[in-house]
Design a protein around this motif. Structure first.
Motif, PDB file in Angstrom:
ATOM      1  N   ILE A   1       0.655  -1.058   0.092  1.00  0.00           N
ATOM      2  CA  ILE A   1      -0.078  -0.105  -0.269  1.00  0.00           C
ATOM      3  C   ILE A   1       0.813   1.020   0.396  1.00  0.00           C
ATOM      4  CG2 ILE A   1      -1.143   0.917   1.694  1.00  0.00           C
ATOM      5  CD1 ILE A   1      -3.102  -1.244   2.485  1.00  0.00           C
ATOM      6  N   ILE A   2       1.985   1.316   0.785  1.00  0.00           N
ATOM      7  CA  ILE A   2       2.041   2.681   0.826  1.00  0.00           C
ATOM      8  C   ILE A   2       3.265   2.598   0.014  1.00  0.00           C
ATOM      9  CG2 ILE A   2       4.712   3.421   2.681  1.00  0.00           C
ATOM     10  CD1 ILE A   2       3.241   2.191   5.124  1.00  0.00           C
ATOM     11  N   GLU A   3       4.070   1.355  -0.364  1.00  0.00           N
ATOM     12  CA  GLU A   3       5.014   1.408  -1.681  1.00  0.00           C
ATOM     13  C   GLU A   3       4.752   1.961  -3.082  1.00  0.00           C
ATOM     14  OE1 GLU A   3       9.062  -1.261  -0.666  1.00  0.00           O
ATOM     15  OE2 GLU A   3       7.384  -1.782  -1.963  1.00  0.00           O
ATOM     16  N   SER A   4       2.996   1.439  -2.928  1.00  0.00           N
ATOM     17  CA  SER A   4       2.654   2.133  -4.481  1.00  0.00           C
ATOM     18  C   SER A   4       1.390   3.067  -4.265  1.00  0.00           C
ATOM     19  CB  SER A   4       1.240   0.757  -4.919  1.00  0.00           C
ATOM     20  OG  SER A   4       0.800   1.132  -4.031  1.00  0.00           O
ATOM     21  N   SER A   5       1.179   3.589  -3.310  1.00  0.00           N
ATOM     22  CA  SER A   5       0.925   5.018  -2.954  1.00  0.00           C
ATOM     23  C   SER A   5       1.745   6.304  -3.799  1.00  0.00           C
ATOM     24  CB  SER A   5       0.967   5.453  -1.586  1.00  0.00           C
ATOM     25  OG  SER A   5       2.178   5.743  -0.990  1.00  0.00           O
ATOM     26  N   PHE A   6       2.832   5.756  -3.750  1.00  0.00           N
ATOM     27  CA  PHE A   6       4.088   6.832  -4.168  1.00  0.00           C
ATOM     28  C   PHE A   6       4.621   6.830  -5.620  1.00  0.00           C
ATOM     29  CE2 PHE A   6       4.921   7.417   0.027  1.00  0.00           C
ATOM     30  CZ  PHE A   6       4.980   8.854   0.226  1.00  0.00           C
ATOM     31  N   LEU A   7       3.858   6.369  -6.625  1.00  0.00           N
ATOM     32  CA  LEU A   7       3.698   5.555  -7.684  1.00  0.00           C
ATOM     33  C   LEU A   7       3.969   6.841  -8.496  1.00  0.00           C
ATOM     34  CD1 LEU A   7       2.842   1.955  -8.857  1.00  0.00           C
ATOM     35  CD2 LEU A   7       5.025   2.361  -8.662  1.00  0.00           C
ATOM     36  N   PRO A   8       4.803   7.787  -9.157  1.00  0.00           N
ATOM     37  CA  PRO A   8       5.591   6.789 -10.835  1.00  0.00           C
ATOM     38  C   PRO A   8       7.223   6.633  -9.685  1.00  0.00           C
ATOM     39  CG  PRO A   8       5.067   8.638 -11.198  1.00  0.00           C
ATOM     40  CD  PRO A   8       4.045   8.663 -10.067  1.00  0.00           C
TER      41      PRO A   8
ATOM     42  N   ARG B   1       9.789   5.929  -6.854  1.00  0.00           N
ATOM     43  CA  ARG B   1      10.083   4.383  -6.468  1.00  0.00           C
ATOM     44  C   ARG B   1      10.390   4.769  -4.452  1.00  0.00           C
ATOM     45  NH1 ARG B   1      15.590   1.766  -5.866  1.00  0.00           N
ATOM     46  NH2 ARG B   1      16.708   3.261  -7.090  1.00  0.00           N
ATOM     47  N   CYS B   2       9.035   3.805  -4.299  1.00  0.00           N
ATOM     48  CA  CYS B   2       9.555   3.723  -3.180  1.00  0.00           C
ATOM     49  C   CYS B   2       9.810   2.526  -1.849  1.00  0.00           C
ATOM     50  CB  CYS B   2       8.488   3.986  -2.319  1.00  0.00           C
ATOM     51  SG  CYS B   2       7.769   4.257  -0.234  1.00  0.00           S
ATOM     52  N   GLN B   3      10.342   2.164  -1.711  1.00  0.00           N
ATOM     53  CA  GLN B   3      11.169   0.871  -0.323  1.00  0.00           C
ATOM     54  C   GLN B   3      10.876   1.334   0.841  1.00  0.00           C
ATOM     55  OE1 GLN B   3      15.203   0.665   0.080  1.00  0.00           O
ATOM     56  NE2 GLN B   3      14.981  -0.986   0.297  1.00  0.00           N
TER      57      GLN B   3
ATOM     58  N   TYR C   1      12.357   7.360  -3.509  1.00  0.00           N
ATOM     59  CA  TYR C   1      13.556   7.517  -4.675  1.00  0.00           C
ATOM     60  C   TYR C   1      12.918   9.389  -5.523  1.00  0.00           C
ATOM     61  CZ  TYR C   1      15.896   3.664  -2.617  1.00  0.00           C
ATOM     62  OH  TYR C   1      16.688   2.975  -2.209  1.00  0.00           O
ATOM     63  N   ALA C   2      13.501   9.998  -6.095  1.00  0.00           N
ATOM     64  CA  ALA C   2      13.543  11.131  -7.109  1.00  0.00           C
ATOM     65  C   ALA C   2      12.806  10.338  -8.040  1.00  0.00           C
ATOM     66  CB  ALA C   2      14.652  12.004  -7.636  1.00  0.00           C
ATOM     67  N   ASP C   3      13.603   9.178  -8.357  1.00  0.00           N
ATOM     68  CA  ASP C   3      13.073   9.107 -10.229  1.00  0.00           C
ATOM     69  C   ASP C   3      12.985   7.716  -9.736  1.00  0.00           C
ATOM     70  OD1 ASP C   3      15.196   8.789 -11.116  1.00  0.00           O
ATOM     71  OD2 ASP C   3      15.144  10.743 -11.639  1.00  0.00           O
ATOM     72  N   GLY C   4      12.809   6.774 -11.270  1.00  0.00           N
ATOM     73  CA  GLY C   4      12.697   5.337 -11.459  1.00  0.00           C
ATOM     74  C   GLY C   4      14.028   4.427 -11.408  1.00  0.00           C
ATOM     75  N   GLN C   5      14.764   5.812 -11.973  1.00  0.00           N
ATOM     76  CA  GLN C   5      16.339   5.371 -13.059  1.00  0.00           C
ATOM     77  C   GLN C   5      17.398   5.640 -11.665  1.00  0.00           C
ATOM     78  OE1 GLN C   5      13.652   6.896 -14.717  1.00  0.00           O
ATOM     79  NE2 GLN C   5      13.110   5.556 -15.507  1.00  0.00           N
ATOM     80  N   THR C   6      17.422   7.161 -10.568  1.00  0.00           N
ATOM     81  CA  THR C   6      18.473   7.368 -10.237  1.00  0.00           C
ATOM     82  C   THR C   6      18.247   6.317  -8.275  1.00  0.00           C
ATOM     83  OG1 THR C   6      17.804   9.325  -9.264  1.00  0.00           O
ATOM     84  CG2 THR C   6      18.855   8.992 -11.589  1.00  0.00           C
ATOM     85  N   ASP C   7      19.175   6.708  -8.029  1.00  0.00           N
ATOM     86  CA  ASP C   7      19.261   6.431  -6.967  1.00  0.00           C
ATOM     87  C   ASP C   7      19.374   7.221  -5.845  1.00  0.00           C
ATOM     88  OD1 ASP C   7      18.924   4.257  -7.215  1.00  0.00           O
ATOM     89  OD2 ASP C   7      21.452   3.784  -7.017  1.00  0.00           O
ATOM     90  N   GLN C   8      18.830   8.959  -6.097  1.00  0.00           N
ATOM     91  CA  GLN C   8      18.598  10.118  -5.473  1.00  0.00           C
ATOM     92  C   GLN C   8      17.536  10.088  -4.559  1.00  0.00           C
ATOM     93  OE1 GLN C   8      18.592  13.553  -8.166  1.00  0.00           O
ATOM     94  NE2 GLN C   8      17.685  14.901  -6.234  1.00  0.00           N
ATOM     95  N   VAL C   9      17.684   9.747  -3.370  1.00  0.00           N
ATOM     96  CA  VAL C   9      16.754  10.165  -2.429  1.00  0.00           C
ATOM     97  C   VAL C   9      15.586  11.125  -2.001  1.00  0.00           C
ATOM     98  CG1 VAL C   9      16.228   8.945   0.112  1.00  0.00           C
ATOM     99  CG2 VAL C   9      17.893   8.369  -1.396  1.00  0.00           C
ATOM    100  N   ASP C  10      14.011  11.318  -2.433  1.00  0.00           N
ATOM    101  CA  ASP C  10      14.190  12.301  -2.175  1.00  0.00           C
ATOM    102  C   ASP C  10      13.185  12.560  -0.941  1.00  0.00           C
ATOM    103  OD1 ASP C  10      13.436  13.835  -4.818  1.00  0.00           O
ATOM    104  OD2 ASP C  10      11.385  13.291  -4.955  1.00  0.00           O
TER     105      ASP C  10
END
Length: 89
Positions: free
Chosen positions: A11-18, A20-22, A36-45
């Motif tokens: 529930i939590i991870e899918s709520s931040f789509l698009p 990426r959430c861990q 994460y900022a986007d699906g391609q990088t490891d930059q953390v928001d």
């Protein structure tokens, strides 16, 4: 907690789509959420640790947590826009 750890994480991870959430949950029900900022990088928001998952007893509590995290991400993005030379806190 009325949901299994897997259901809560989903529930939590899918709520931040698009984005990426861990979401990780320890046996003592301490939760960490990394968005994460986007699906391609490891930059953390956003990284939040020490969330007491035992307090997430219903849809309202889960929704309030997600809304608060989204607000924090938005606030940090606005600060970064206003002060691009400063590192987000």
């Amino acid at each position: 907690m009325f949901l299994s750890a897997l259901e809560l994480r989903n529930i939590i991870e899918s709520s931040f789509l698009p984005k990426r959430c861990q979401c990780t949950l320890t046996p003592d029900l301490s939760m960490s959420i990394k968005v994460y900022a986007d699906g391609q990088t490891d930059q953390v928001d956003l990284l939040v640790t020490g969330i007491d998952a035992s307090t997430l007893n219903g849809c309202r509590e889960i929704n309030d947590l997600i809304a608060g995290l989204r607000t924090e991400i938005q606030h940090r993005a606005e600060l970064q826009t206003l002060h691009p030379d400063r590192q987000a806190l």
